[in-house]
Design a protein around this motif. Structure first.
Motif, PDB file in Angstrom:
ATOM      1  N   PHE A  87     118.018   8.137  86.522  1.00 48.08           N
ATOM      2  CA  PHE A  87     118.032   9.353  87.342  1.00 48.08           C
ATOM      3  C   PHE A  87     118.140   8.979  88.814  1.00 48.08           C
ATOM      4  O   PHE A  87     118.909   9.587  89.567  1.00 48.08           O
ATOM      5  CB  PHE A  87     116.745  10.151  87.077  1.00 48.08           C
ATOM      6  N   TYR A  88     117.377   7.972  89.217  1.00 53.24           N
ATOM      7  CA  TYR A  88     117.400   7.512  90.612  1.00 53.24           C
ATOM      8  C   TYR A  88     118.797   7.028  91.005  1.00 53.24           C
ATOM      9  O   TYR A  88     119.314   7.357  92.073  1.00 53.24           O
ATOM     10  CB  TYR A  88     116.383   6.392  90.810  1.00 53.24           C
ATOM     11  N   ASN A  89     119.399   6.251  90.132  1.00 53.61           N
ATOM     12  CA  ASN A  89     120.728   5.718  90.435  1.00 53.61           C
ATOM     13  C   ASN A  89     121.773   6.824  90.560  1.00 53.61           C
ATOM     14  O   ASN A  89     122.758   6.687  91.273  1.00 53.61           O
ATOM     15  CB  ASN A  89     121.152   4.721  89.359  1.00 53.61           C
ATOM     16  N   ARG A  90     121.519   7.927  89.880  1.00 52.35           N
ATOM     17  CA  ARG A  90     122.476   9.039  89.895  1.00 52.35           C
ATOM     18  C   ARG A  90     122.228  10.005  91.053  1.00 52.35           C
ATOM     19  O   ARG A  90     123.167  10.485  91.679  1.00 52.35           O
ATOM     20  CB  ARG A  90     122.393   9.796  88.572  1.00 52.35           C
ATOM     21  N   TYR A  91     120.927  10.264  91.354  1.00 53.70           N
ATOM     22  CA  TYR A  91     120.607  11.307  92.323  1.00 53.70           C
ATOM     23  C   TYR A  91     119.906  10.793  93.589  1.00 53.70           C
ATOM     24  O   TYR A  91     119.655  11.557  94.513  1.00 53.70           O
ATOM     25  CB  TYR A  91     119.722  12.375  91.681  1.00 53.70           C
ATOM     26  N   GLY A  92     119.545   9.506  93.610  1.00 53.55           N
ATOM     27  CA  GLY A  92     118.955   8.947  94.815  1.00 53.55           C
ATOM     28  C   GLY A  92     117.474   9.182  94.979  1.00 53.55           C
ATOM     29  O   GLY A  92     116.909   8.927  96.051  1.00 53.55           O
ATOM     30  N   VAL A  93     116.814   9.672  93.970  1.00 57.71           N
ATOM     31  CA  VAL A  93     115.370   9.889  94.013  1.00 57.71           C
ATOM     32  C   VAL A  93     114.812   9.713  92.603  1.00 57.71           C
ATOM     33  O   VAL A  93     115.469  10.055  91.617  1.00 57.71           O
ATOM     34  CB  VAL A  93     115.030  11.292  94.563  1.00 57.71           C
ATOM     35  N   SER A  94     113.616   9.175  92.515  1.00 55.42           N
ATOM     36  CA  SER A  94     113.007   8.962  91.202  1.00 55.42           C
ATOM     37  C   SER A  94     112.134  10.156  90.825  1.00 55.42           C
ATOM     38  O   SER A  94     111.290  10.587  91.623  1.00 55.42           O
ATOM     39  CB  SER A  94     112.148   7.691  91.221  1.00 55.42           C
ATOM     40  N   PRO A  95     112.310  10.725  89.642  1.00 51.80           N
ATOM     41  CA  PRO A  95     111.454  11.833  89.211  1.00 51.80           C
ATOM     42  C   PRO A  95     110.048  11.318  88.899  1.00 51.80           C
ATOM     43  O   PRO A  95     109.859  10.129  88.613  1.00 51.80           O
ATOM     44  CB  PRO A  95     112.146  12.348  87.944  1.00 51.80           C
ATOM     45  N   PHE A 152     107.076  31.303  77.568  1.00 53.81           N
ATOM     46  CA  PHE A 152     107.393  30.184  76.684  1.00 53.81           C
ATOM     47  C   PHE A 152     108.780  29.640  77.022  1.00 53.81           C
ATOM     48  O   PHE A 152     108.978  28.421  77.107  1.00 53.81           O
ATOM     49  CB  PHE A 152     107.354  30.647  75.222  1.00 53.81           C
ATOM     50  N   GLU A 153     109.739  30.543  77.225  1.00 56.44           N
ATOM     51  CA  GLU A 153     111.113  30.138  77.491  1.00 56.44           C
ATOM     52  C   GLU A 153     111.222  29.366  78.802  1.00 56.44           C
ATOM     53  O   GLU A 153     111.979  28.388  78.902  1.00 56.44           O
ATOM     54  CB  GLU A 153     112.026  31.363  77.517  1.00 56.44           C
ATOM     55  N   GLU A 154     110.472  29.795  79.811  1.00 54.19           N
ATOM     56  CA  GLU A 154     110.517  29.112  81.106  1.00 54.19           C
ATOM     57  C   GLU A 154     109.905  27.718  81.026  1.00 54.19           C
ATOM     58  O   GLU A 154     110.462  26.753  81.569  1.00 54.19           O
ATOM     59  CB  GLU A 154     109.789  29.953  82.160  1.00 54.19           C
ATOM     60  N   VAL A 155     108.783  27.595  80.342  1.00 53.66           N
ATOM     61  CA  VAL A 155     108.162  26.272  80.182  1.00 53.66           C
ATOM     62  C   VAL A 155     109.041  25.380  79.316  1.00 53.66           C
ATOM     63  O   VAL A 155     109.181  24.178  79.577  1.00 53.66           O
ATOM     64  CB  VAL A 155     106.742  26.398  79.586  1.00 53.66           C
ATOM     65  N   ASP A 156     109.657  25.963  78.304  1.00 58.83           N
ATOM     66  CA  ASP A 156     110.571  25.217  77.440  1.00 58.83           C
ATOM     67  C   ASP A 156     111.710  24.619  78.254  1.00 58.83           C
ATOM     68  O   ASP A 156     112.067  23.436  78.107  1.00 58.83           O
ATOM     69  CB  ASP A 156     111.118  26.169  76.368  1.00 58.83           C
ATOM     70  N   ARG A 157     112.284  25.417  79.164  1.00 60.74           N
ATOM     71  CA  ARG A 157     113.374  24.921  80.016  1.00 60.74           C
ATOM     72  C   ARG A 157     112.883  23.816  80.945  1.00 60.74           C
ATOM     73  O   ARG A 157     113.572  22.810  81.159  1.00 60.74           O
ATOM     74  CB  ARG A 157     113.969  26.069  80.832  1.00 60.74           C
ATOM     75  N   ILE A 158     111.686  23.983  81.485  1.00 56.36           N
ATOM     76  CA  ILE A 158     111.115  22.973  82.380  1.00 56.36           C
ATOM     77  C   ILE A 158     110.944  21.646  81.640  1.00 56.36           C
ATOM     78  O   ILE A 158     111.312  20.581  82.144  1.00 56.36           O
ATOM     79  CB  ILE A 158     109.760  23.447  82.928  1.00 56.36           C
ATOM     80  N   LEU A 159     110.397  21.706  80.430  1.00 49.00           N
ATOM     81  CA  LEU A 159     110.150  20.475  79.675  1.00 49.00           C
ATOM     82  C   LEU A 159     111.447  19.832  79.220  1.00 49.00           C
ATOM     83  O   LEU A 159     111.551  18.598  79.161  1.00 49.00           O
ATOM     84  CB  LEU A 159     109.248  20.767  78.467  1.00 49.00           C
ATOM     85  N   SER A 160     112.437  20.643  78.917  1.00 45.13           N
ATOM     86  CA  SER A 160     113.740  20.096  78.537  1.00 45.13           C
ATOM     87  C   SER A 160     114.349  19.322  79.702  1.00 45.13           C
ATOM     88  O   SER A 160     114.854  18.202  79.529  1.00 45.13           O
ATOM     89  CB  SER A 160     114.675  21.236  78.113  1.00 45.13           C
ATOM     90  N   ASP A 161     114.282  19.906  80.907  1.00 44.50           N
ATOM     91  CA  ASP A 161     114.786  19.204  82.093  1.00 44.50           C
ATOM     92  C   ASP A 161     113.965  17.949  82.385  1.00 44.50           C
ATOM     93  O   ASP A 161     114.505  16.909  82.777  1.00 44.50           O
ATOM     94  CB  ASP A 161     114.734  20.134  83.310  1.00 44.50           C
ATOM     95  N   ALA A 162     112.651  18.059  82.200  1.00 40.38           N
ATOM     96  CA  ALA A 162     111.763  16.933  82.493  1.00 40.38           C
ATOM     97  C   ALA A 162     112.044  15.748  81.576  1.00 40.38           C
ATOM     98  O   ALA A 162     112.146  14.598  82.032  1.00 40.38           O
ATOM     99  CB  ALA A 162     110.303  17.365  82.367  1.00 40.38           C
ATOM    100  N   THR A 163     112.173  16.017  80.294  1.00 37.62           N
ATOM    101  CA  THR A 163     112.379  14.911  79.351  1.00 37.62           C
ATOM    102  C   THR A 163     113.731  14.238  79.571  1.00 37.62           C
ATOM    103  O   THR A 163     113.866  13.019  79.409  1.00 37.62           O
ATOM    104  CB  THR A 163     112.243  15.399  77.894  1.00 37.62           C
ATOM    105  N   GLU A 164     114.743  15.006  79.998  1.00 38.46           N
ATOM    106  CA  GLU A 164     116.039  14.424  80.311  1.00 38.46           C
ATOM    107  C   GLU A 164     115.971  13.526  81.539  1.00 38.46           C
ATOM    108  O   GLU A 164     116.761  12.602  81.696  1.00 38.46           O
ATOM    109  CB  GLU A 164     117.063  15.530  80.533  1.00 38.46           C
ATOM    110  N   SER A 165     114.992  13.802  82.411  1.00 35.21           N
ATOM    111  CA  SER A 165     114.841  13.029  83.645  1.00 35.21           C
ATOM    112  C   SER A 165     113.949  11.805  83.474  1.00 35.21           C
ATOM    113  O   SER A 165     113.856  10.973  84.378  1.00 35.21           O
ATOM    114  CB  SER A 165     114.254  13.926  84.751  1.00 35.21           C
ATOM    115  N   GLY A 166     113.257  11.701  82.330  1.00 36.97           N
ATOM    116  CA  GLY A 166     112.349  10.578  82.107  1.00 36.97           C
ATOM    117  C   GLY A 166     110.899  10.907  82.398  1.00 36.97           C
ATOM    118  O   GLY A 166     110.037  10.028  82.378  1.00 36.97           O
ATOM    119  N   THR A 167     110.606  12.182  82.681  1.00 36.43           N
ATOM    120  CA  THR A 167     109.226  12.624  82.880  1.00 36.43           C
ATOM    121  C   THR A 167     108.634  12.942  81.517  1.00 36.43           C
ATOM    122  O   THR A 167     109.059  13.890  80.860  1.00 36.43           O
ATOM    123  CB  THR A 167     109.186  13.875  83.788  1.00 36.43           C
ATOM    124  N   ASN A 168     107.653  12.144  81.085  1.00 32.95           N
ATOM    125  CA  ASN A 168     107.221  12.229  79.693  1.00 32.95           C
ATOM    126  C   ASN A 168     105.737  12.534  79.508  1.00 32.95           C
ATOM    127  O   ASN A 168     105.280  12.719  78.388  1.00 32.95           O
ATOM    128  CB  ASN A 168     107.546  10.917  78.963  1.00 32.95           C
TER     129      ASN A 168
END
Length: 426
Positions: free
Chosen positions: A97-105, A137-153
């Motif tokens: 993620f850092y290499n792509r966006y210049g910041v580490s999640p 539920f849907e909003e948290v679901d979207r947040i977690l989906s984005d988080a897991t794709e970024s490496g936030t686990n």
């Protein structure tokens, strides 16, 4: 390699044996895990663990207690979701993620999906928030989906009271490869929820107390302490990894750091404990006598170190563990999303420039506000204190004003101004 996970049977067996084997063989297990280390911080942490094993430190005994009490699903999730998924291999995904966006999640995401609670405790940081605001539920679901794709686990669920939401454990179940930590007052955790938490395995629970019976019942109502201790025991007996959370105030200071309190938590099944201090936000701003005195805060580091040497329980000190986190974690290692969707650098730094309902996870991480907070940490990375609120309020105030961040908790801006003036006068 980035999505590598050990089979559940194998990961459970490794940690089951780690809870029983000799220190010599335990060192061999740690040597195996070190093969997944990527950065200096990983190796420094592993070296510290090896030293603790060689010294037969109480922290190792605490880890053995946790592993021996945890059921197979919890042991597997501890290794795959937290140790590998968040700390070791999760870093590699965050590096991409850092290499792509210049910041580490951040590796850890805190979410308070609701401000509602079944209690009304005096001094609660969320007591002044609007209770009708809530993430779906849907909003948290979207947040977690984005988080897991970024490496936030590693996901920490707070409130309000998280278990007031009927879908909470459905969310935990939907993300079996994430590690969850749920802060709860414990009163809504019935036998059915204990059984489900045990079957899921990927969520630990920290039961909130205010000290022993007198302190907890005095703040939460008569009979509360006995009820939540029973819940803690049931969770532990079911193999759920369980701990305690105790907000240190001026009033309960002597109790929280006492042998009697820590021994009581251990006796009732706690394997770990989070010990933050009361900060000036929410209704605590209306009761400044809740905030520990300067003299009390100066004692915390020594008291925690003493307990860590003598008690088989893992204790986290929010104020003084900067040597572990390499300074303040805000906007760097952690971030917090409140029930309104406002995204804060940390739950203890209640300011937001963006809302998750209006902006993406990755864009908020890259925002000027988050960058400004991270820059303060980078400039003062050798500081010995963990919280920017405590030791660099003037810098925080400058970033808040420059980025147009809004306050998200009543009374905080006034207190930040006061602390910034005091810093200038030093």
């Amino acid at each position: 390699m980035k999505n590598f996970a050990l089979p559940n049977v194998l990961s459970n067996e490794i940690l089951r044996l780690a809870g029983k084997i000799s220190n010599k063989n335990l060192l061999r297990v740690v040597d195996l895990l070190e093969r997944f280390a990527s950065i200096k911080w990983h190796h420094r942490g592993i070296d510290a663990i090896k030293k603790m094993i060689e010294d037969d430190h109480q922290g190792i005994q605490a880890t053995r207690r946790i592993l021996q009490k945890a059921n197979p699903r919890a042991r597997s999730a501890l290794l795959n979701n937290l140790v590998l998924g968040c700390l070791l291999l999760g870093y590699r995904k965050r590096l991409e993620f850092y290499n792509r966006y210049g910041v580490s999640p951040p590796g850890t995401l805190l979410i308070s999906p609701t401000f509602r609670c079944n209690l009304s405790c005096h001094g609660c940081a969320t007591a002044t928030h609007e209770k009708s605001e809530e993430l779906s539920f849907e909003e948290v679901d979207r947040i977690l989906s984005d988080a897991t794709e970024s490496g936030t686990n590693f996901i920490i669920m707070l409130g309000g009271e998280p278990f007031i939401l009927p879908w909470l454990l459905d969310m935990v179940e939907k993300y079996p490869h994430m590690a969850f930590q749920i802060y709860s007052n414990g009163l809504l955790i019935d036998d059915e929820k204990v059984e489900r938490l045990a079957s899921l395995g990927n969520a630990a629970v920290a039961i909130n107390v205010d000290g022993l019976q007198a302190e907890t019942d005095g703040r939460k109502g008569a009979g509360t302490f006995d009820k939540v201790m029973e819940v803690m025991r049931k969770l532990s007996e079911a193999g759920v990894i369980v701990g305690f959370s105790a907000m240190t105030s001026r009033r309960n200071f002597d109790v929280i750091y006492s042998d009697t309190f820590i021994d009581t938590m251990i006796k009732n099944g706690a394997g770990y404990g989070w010990i933050p201090i009361a900060l000036p936000q929410g209704s605590a701003c209306q009761e400044p006598d809740l905030i520990p005195t300067k003299e009390q805060k100066s004692k915390i580091k020594g008291l925690i170190e003493d307990l860590r040497q003598r008690k088989p329980i893992l204790l986290m000190d929010f104020l003084n563990d900067a040597d572990i986190t390499e300074g303040c974690s805000a906007a760097r290692l952690v971030m917090h999303i409140n029930a309104s969707g406002d995204v804060e650098p940390c739950i203890l730094m209640p300011f937001a420039a963006d809302n998750i309902k209006e902006k993406s996870f990755k864009d908020i991480i890259r925002s000027d506000f988050f960058k400004g907070v991270r820059d303060i940490s980078h400039r003062h990375c050798n500081e010995t204190q963990t919280c920017l609120w405590v030791y660099k309020p003037k810098d925080v105030l400058e970033v808040v004003k420059k980025c147009g961040a809004r306050v998200t908790s009543e009374g905080v801006m006034e207190k930040l101004n006061e602390l910034a003036i005091a810093q200038e006068e030093e």
